[in-house]
Scaffold this motif. Structure first.
Motif, PDB file in Angstrom:
ATOM      1  N   VAL A  15       0.874  -1.149  -0.055  1.00 61.35           N
ATOM      2  CA  VAL A  15       0.056   0.010  -0.003  1.00 61.35           C
ATOM      3  C   VAL A  15       0.821   1.098  -0.061  1.00 61.35           C
ATOM      4  O   VAL A  15       1.874   1.186   0.656  1.00 61.35           O
ATOM      5  CB  VAL A  15      -0.935  -0.024   1.070  1.00 61.35           C
ATOM      6  CG1 VAL A  15      -1.602   1.259   1.294  1.00 61.35           C
ATOM      7  CG2 VAL A  15      -1.843  -1.135   1.082  1.00 61.35           C
ATOM      8  N   VAL A  16       0.525   2.339  -0.683  1.00 61.72           N
ATOM      9  CA  VAL A  16       1.301   3.649  -0.803  1.00 61.72           C
ATOM     10  C   VAL A  16       0.597   4.573  -0.066  1.00 61.72           C
ATOM     11  O   VAL A  16      -0.431   4.712  -0.341  1.00 61.72           O
ATOM     12  CB  VAL A  16       1.598   3.893  -2.483  1.00 61.72           C
ATOM     13  CG1 VAL A  16       2.211   5.190  -2.321  1.00 61.72           C
ATOM     14  CG2 VAL A  16       2.346   2.903  -3.070  1.00 61.72           C
ATOM     15  N   VAL A  17       1.210   5.175   0.824  1.00 63.73           N
ATOM     16  CA  VAL A  17       0.556   6.275   1.681  1.00 63.73           C
ATOM     17  C   VAL A  17       1.101   7.635   1.291  1.00 63.73           C
ATOM     18  O   VAL A  17       2.491   7.631   1.268  1.00 63.73           O
ATOM     19  CB  VAL A  17       0.598   6.012   3.114  1.00 63.73           C
ATOM     20  CG1 VAL A  17       0.187   7.369   3.820  1.00 63.73           C
ATOM     21  CG2 VAL A  17       0.144   4.791   3.538  1.00 63.73           C
ATOM     22  N   ALA A  18       0.405   8.197   0.531  1.00 62.17           N
ATOM     23  CA  ALA A  18       1.100   9.447   0.113  1.00 62.17           C
ATOM     24  C   ALA A  18       0.229  10.696   0.396  1.00 62.17           C
ATOM     25  O   ALA A  18      -0.518  11.417   0.015  1.00 62.17           O
ATOM     26  CB  ALA A  18       0.830   9.609  -1.686  1.00 62.17           C
ATOM     27  N   ALA A  19       0.434  10.711   1.754  1.00 60.61           N
ATOM     28  CA  ALA A  19      -0.210  12.062   2.569  1.00 60.61           C
ATOM     29  C   ALA A  19       0.550  13.029   3.211  1.00 60.61           C
ATOM     30  O   ALA A  19       0.533  13.799   3.768  1.00 60.61           O
ATOM     31  CB  ALA A  19      -1.002  11.246   3.870  1.00 60.61           C
ATOM     32  N   GLY A  20       1.914  12.905   2.447  1.00 58.25           N
ATOM     33  CA  GLY A  20       3.074  13.862   2.716  1.00 58.25           C
ATOM     34  C   GLY A  20       3.476  14.042   4.396  1.00 58.25           C
ATOM     35  O   GLY A  20       3.527  12.940   4.797  1.00 58.25           O
ATOM     36  N   GLY A  39      12.304  15.984   3.534  1.00 55.61           N
ATOM     37  CA  GLY A  39      13.359  15.985   2.338  1.00 55.61           C
ATOM     38  C   GLY A  39      12.351  17.030   1.599  1.00 55.61           C
ATOM     39  O   GLY A  39      11.428  17.738   1.748  1.00 55.61           O
ATOM     40  N   ARG A  40      13.026  17.821   0.515  1.00 57.07           N
ATOM     41  CA  ARG A  40      12.786  18.674  -0.451  1.00 57.07           C
ATOM     42  C   ARG A  40      11.661  18.028  -1.323  1.00 57.07           C
ATOM     43  O   ARG A  40      12.069  16.890  -2.071  1.00 57.07           O
ATOM     44  CB  ARG A  40      13.858  19.176  -1.191  1.00 57.07           C
ATOM     45  CG  ARG A  40      13.572  20.539  -1.863  1.00 57.07           C
ATOM     46  CD  ARG A  40      14.897  21.175  -2.594  1.00 57.07           C
ATOM     47  NE  ARG A  40      14.799  20.753  -3.760  1.00 57.07           N
ATOM     48  CZ  ARG A  40      15.177  21.220  -4.882  1.00 57.07           C
ATOM     49  NH1 ARG A  40      15.970  22.300  -4.460  1.00 57.07           N
ATOM     50  NH2 ARG A  40      15.290  21.071  -6.011  1.00 57.07           N
ATOM     51  N   ALA A  41      10.523  18.496  -1.738  1.00 52.78           N
ATOM     52  CA  ALA A  41       9.714  18.131  -2.766  1.00 52.78           C
ATOM     53  C   ALA A  41      10.232  18.078  -4.159  1.00 52.78           C
ATOM     54  O   ALA A  41      11.072  19.268  -4.598  1.00 52.78           O
ATOM     55  CB  ALA A  41       8.426  18.707  -2.576  1.00 52.78           C
ATOM     56  N   VAL A  42      10.177  17.214  -5.148  1.00 57.86           N
ATOM     57  CA  VAL A  42      10.386  17.436  -6.494  1.00 57.86           C
ATOM     58  C   VAL A  42       9.456  17.275  -7.265  1.00 57.86           C
ATOM     59  O   VAL A  42       8.509  16.219  -7.181  1.00 57.86           O
ATOM     60  CB  VAL A  42      11.730  16.551  -6.582  1.00 57.86           C
ATOM     61  CG1 VAL A  42      12.007  16.605  -8.363  1.00 57.86           C
ATOM     62  CG2 VAL A  42      12.757  16.477  -6.061  1.00 57.86           C
TER      63      VAL A  42
END
Length: 53
Positions: A15-20, A39-42
């Motif tokens: 499962v991918v959790v993409a909640a920042g 980290g820095r967002a790209v």
């Protein structure tokens, strides 16, 4: 692993959790401890032109 939603239950191996910044808190509420380092967002890809070269 099962993911339960209002639309139904889905089986998954991963499962991918993409909640920042909220990912750690969400995972902890589910009993999962993740190693999350800031980290820095790209951003990749092309969006609307801003007029800058």
């Amino acid at each position: 692993m099962e993911v339960r939603t209002a639309a139904g239950t889905y089986g998954a191996d991963q499962v991918v959790v993409a909640a920042g910044v909220w990912s750690r808190e969400i995972c902890r509420s589910l009993g999962v401890d993740i190693d999350l380092a800031p980290g820095r967002a790209v951003r990749r890809g092309r969006g609307p032109s801003s007029g800058h070269a």
